[in-house]
Design an enzyme around this catalytic site. Structure first.
Site, mmCIF file in Angstrom:
data_model
loop_
_atom_site.group_PDB
_atom_site.id
_atom_site.type_symbol
_atom_site.label_atom_id
_atom_site.label_comp_id
_atom_site.label_asym_id
_atom_site.label_seq_id
_atom_site.Cartn_x
_atom_site.Cartn_y
_atom_site.Cartn_z
ATOM 1 N N GLY A 14 24.971 -32.848 35.157
ATOM 2 C CA GLY A 14 24.364 -32.548 33.847
ATOM 3 C C GLY A 14 22.854 -32.744 33.899
ATOM 4 O O GLY A 14 22.372 -33.687 34.526
ATOM 5 N N ARG A 57 27.333 -27.607 38.811
ATOM 6 C CA ARG A 57 28.396 -28.398 39.428
ATOM 7 C C ARG A 57 29.025 -27.480 40.474
ATOM 8 O O ARG A 57 29.149 -26.268 40.238
ATOM 9 C CB ARG A 57 29.385 -28.873 38.374
ATOM 10 N N ASP A 77 26.620 -40.163 39.616
ATOM 11 C CA ASP A 77 27.520 -40.675 40.659
ATOM 12 C C ASP A 77 28.105 -39.583 41.552
ATOM 13 O O ASP A 77 28.153 -39.730 42.766
ATOM 14 C CB ASP A 77 28.723 -41.370 39.993
ATOM 15 N N THR A 94 20.855 -39.052 34.563
ATOM 16 C CA THR A 94 21.966 -38.754 33.652
ATOM 17 C C THR A 94 21.701 -39.440 32.324
ATOM 18 O O THR A 94 21.236 -40.588 32.304
ATOM 19 C CB THR A 94 23.330 -39.217 34.209
ATOM 20 N N ASP A 121 23.895 -40.558 30.519
ATOM 21 C CA ASP A 121 25.019 -41.462 30.221
ATOM 22 C C ASP A 121 24.762 -42.936 30.548
ATOM 23 O O ASP A 121 25.529 -43.793 30.123
ATOM 24 C CB ASP A 121 26.278 -41.015 30.991
ATOM 25 N N ASP A 176 25.388 -44.353 33.202
ATOM 26 C CA ASP A 176 26.598 -44.861 33.869
ATOM 27 C C ASP A 176 26.455 -44.977 35.384
ATOM 28 O O ASP A 176 27.415 -44.777 36.123
ATOM 29 C CB ASP A 176 27.813 -43.986 33.494
ATOM 30 N N ARG A 220 30.297 -39.290 28.428
ATOM 31 C CA ARG A 220 31.478 -39.132 29.290
ATOM 32 C C ARG A 220 32.365 -40.367 29.123
ATOM 33 O O ARG A 220 32.686 -40.722 28.012
ATOM 34 C CB ARG A 220 31.044 -38.924 30.736
HETATM 35 P P1 ADP Z 1 27.137 -36.282 38.124
HETATM 36 O O1 ADP Z 1 26.306 -36.169 39.350
HETATM 37 O O2 ADP Z 1 26.334 -36.235 36.871
HETATM 38 O O3 ADP Z 1 28.104 -37.449 38.194
HETATM 39 P P2 ADP Z 1 29.351 -34.496 38.719
HETATM 40 O O4 ADP Z 1 30.362 -35.584 38.829
HETATM 41 O O5 ADP Z 1 29.743 -33.243 38.006
HETATM 42 O O6 ADP Z 1 28.007 -34.958 38.006
HETATM 43 O O7 ADP Z 1 28.907 -34.143 40.213
HETATM 44 C C1 ADP Z 1 27.906 -33.163 40.455
HETATM 45 C C2 ADP Z 1 28.229 -32.433 41.730
HETATM 46 O O8 ADP Z 1 28.201 -33.348 42.832
HETATM 47 C C3 ADP Z 1 29.617 -31.814 41.805
HETATM 48 O O9 ADP Z 1 29.690 -30.565 41.169
HETATM 49 C C4 ADP Z 1 29.804 -31.658 43.295
HETATM 50 O O10 ADP Z 1 29.105 -30.536 43.791
HETATM 51 C C5 ADP Z 1 29.135 -32.924 43.816
HETATM 52 N N1 ADP Z 1 30.147 -33.947 44.038
HETATM 53 C C6 ADP Z 1 30.840 -34.644 43.112
HETATM 54 N N2 ADP Z 1 31.746 -35.463 43.672
HETATM 55 C C7 ADP Z 1 31.636 -35.279 45.018
HETATM 56 C C8 ADP Z 1 32.302 -35.833 46.164
HETATM 57 N N3 ADP Z 1 33.260 -36.744 46.041
HETATM 58 N N4 ADP Z 1 31.911 -35.390 47.384
HETATM 59 C C9 ADP Z 1 30.941 -34.470 47.508
HETATM 60 N N5 ADP Z 1 30.282 -33.919 46.472
HETATM 61 C C10 ADP Z 1 30.606 -34.308 45.249
HETATM 62 O O1 F6P Z 2 26.894 -36.413 32.137
HETATM 63 C C1 F6P Z 2 26.152 -35.893 31.049
HETATM 64 C C2 F6P Z 2 27.077 -35.259 30.049
HETATM 65 O O2 F6P Z 2 26.305 -34.730 28.996
HETATM 66 C C3 F6P Z 2 28.172 -36.170 29.510
HETATM 67 O O3 F6P Z 2 27.696 -37.032 28.505
HETATM 68 C C4 F6P Z 2 29.172 -35.162 29.043
HETATM 69 O O4 F6P Z 2 30.481 -35.707 29.108
HETATM 70 C C5 F6P Z 2 29.052 -34.044 30.036
HETATM 71 O O5 F6P Z 2 27.779 -34.186 30.652
HETATM 72 C C6 F6P Z 2 29.166 -32.678 29.426
HETATM 73 O O6 F6P Z 2 29.157 -31.741 30.437
HETATM 74 P P1 F6P Z 2 28.976 -30.166 30.178
HETATM 75 O O7 F6P Z 2 27.528 -29.927 29.893
HETATM 76 O O8 F6P Z 2 29.412 -29.553 31.457
HETATM 77 O O9 F6P Z 2 29.821 -29.823 29.009
#
Ligand code: ADP
Ligand code: F6P
Length: 324
Positions: free
Chosen positions: A15, A76, A107, A129, A131, A133, A175
């Site tokens: 995000g 993503r 994360d 982020t 969040d 988190d 989230r």
């Molecule tokens: P955030 O980074 O905000 O936590 P996401 O969890 O959607 O957001 O992760 C962002 C991107 O990071 C994912 O779309 C994917 O490309 C990559 N990613 C997430 N988890 C993994 C993982 N376990 N191993 C490798 N890449 C990952």
């Molecule tokens: O991680 C940031 C965030 O805005 C969260 O607070 C929320 O759950 C999520 O992303 C929403 O994702 P999307 O923009 O894909 O709907």
């Protein structure tokens, strides 16, 4: 000490968050100042796999520090969660002479960075982020702007809630984490704050509290509900039926992710961006930049991902005591 870095890449993933541009700007200008080449990777890991890679110069980040969103775009990417995608990503970095990558995200994005590091690309993560988190850090880029945006929106809902003597359930993002809910709950003087980390699904307690508050002369009842609990619309219907108090649900949604970053988000993001470049220059890899106890520090990504962070009980207690 690891390999010498000549070219670094920077990407934003997951995000978007206000302040990401300030971090990109800092990465670009700090790196250029150290005579490194900088490549911007568009659309996160999806852009890496599609080789959407551009050269970045100082002027490419002019006029961006005050802008929300991310000039590199974000995405993503499912393919990158699989080993073949990660290996392909690492070989694309090598093809473009990228020795180190700075990943601005949450994360999930750090897990991707961890994998790239394991395939020979030096990586540093910056917490980006709204969040809050990221467990190793007391600060994440975008949280400050998001809570200020949400706070202003909630003030507006409060005006109409008081005029109509209604109960308002206001759902904020986060989230699975309740930090935005906790902060806005305190800042907006909410009567109740529902956090995923603490929610016990005992709606009767909430109903009793609303009825008591009504008897004590309160004109409105503001509930900040975290996205991690959700279901604000159906909750509003049940509460109205049980209390007789007109109840409305407002879901703030993506407006919380936009807008010009606050001073804090610009300053901290700038420092984190420069700090990340310096880590790469020192030959470090698989690190996350963090803010803890008043200082900018860094952790091994593996350690960072295994750390835990609890909702501060005292803050929650204060919020409850002050809403009487
Ligand atoms: P955030 O980074 O905000 O936590 P996401 O969890 O959607 O957001 O992760 C962002 C991107 O990071 C994912 O779309 C994917 O490309 C990559 N990613 C997430 N988890 C993994 C993982 N376990 N191993 C490798 N890449 C990952
Ligand atoms: O991680 C940031 C965030 O805005 C969260 O607070 C929320 O759950 C999520 O992303 C929403 O994702 P999307 O923009 O894909 O709907």
């Amino acid at each position: 000490m690891g390999k010498e870095i000549k070219t670094i890449g920077v990407l934003t993933s997951g995000g978007d968050a206000p302040g990401m541009n300030a971090a990109i700007r800092a990465v670009v200008r700090e790196a250029l100042g150290k005579k490194l080449k900088v490549k911007g990777i568009k659309r996160g890991y999806a852009g890496l796999l599609a080789e959407e890679i551009i050269d970045m110069e100082a002027r490419d980040v002019s006029d961006t520090i005050q802008r929300g969103g991310t000039i590199l775009q974000t995405a993503r990417c499912e393919d990158f969660t699989r080993e073949d995608g990660q290996k392909r990503g690492a070989s694309i970095c090598k093809k473009h002479n990228i020795d180190g990558i700075i990943v601005i995200g949450g994360d999930g994005s750090f897990r991707g960075a961890q994998k790239l590091a394991s395939f020979g690309i030096n990586t540093v993560g910056i917490p980006g982020t709204i969040d809050l988190d990221i467990n190793c850090s007391e600060y994440t880029i975008g949280f400050d702007t998001a809570v200020n945006t949400a706070m202003q929106a909630i003030d507006k809902v409060r005006d109409t809630s008081t005029s109509h003597e209604r109960c308002s359930i206001i759902e904020v993002m986060g989230r699975g984490a309740g930090y935005i809910a906790l902060w806005t709950g305190i800042a907006n003087g909410a009567e109740d704050i529902l956090l995923p980390e603490k929610y016990d699904y005992d709606e009767q307690k909430l109903v009793n509290h609303i009825i008591e508050n009504r008897k004590r002369g309160k004109k409105h009842y503001i509930i900040i509900n975290a996205e991690g609990i959700g279901h604000s619309v159906s909750m509003a219907k049940r509460i109205e039926a049980a209390t007789g108090m007109e109840t409305r649900a407002t879901i703030l949604g993506h407006m919380q992710r936009g807008g010009s970053p606050t001073c804090k988000d610009r300053v901290y993001a700038s420092i984190m961006g420069a700090y990340a470049v310096n880590l790469l220059c020192q030959g470090k890899s698989n690190r996350v930049v963090a803010y803890r106890n008043g200082d900018f520090v860094d952790f091994d990504i593996n350690e960072a991902l295994s750390m835990e962070k609890a909702i501060p009980e005292y803050q929650l207690e204060v919020a409850k005591n002050l809403s009487n």
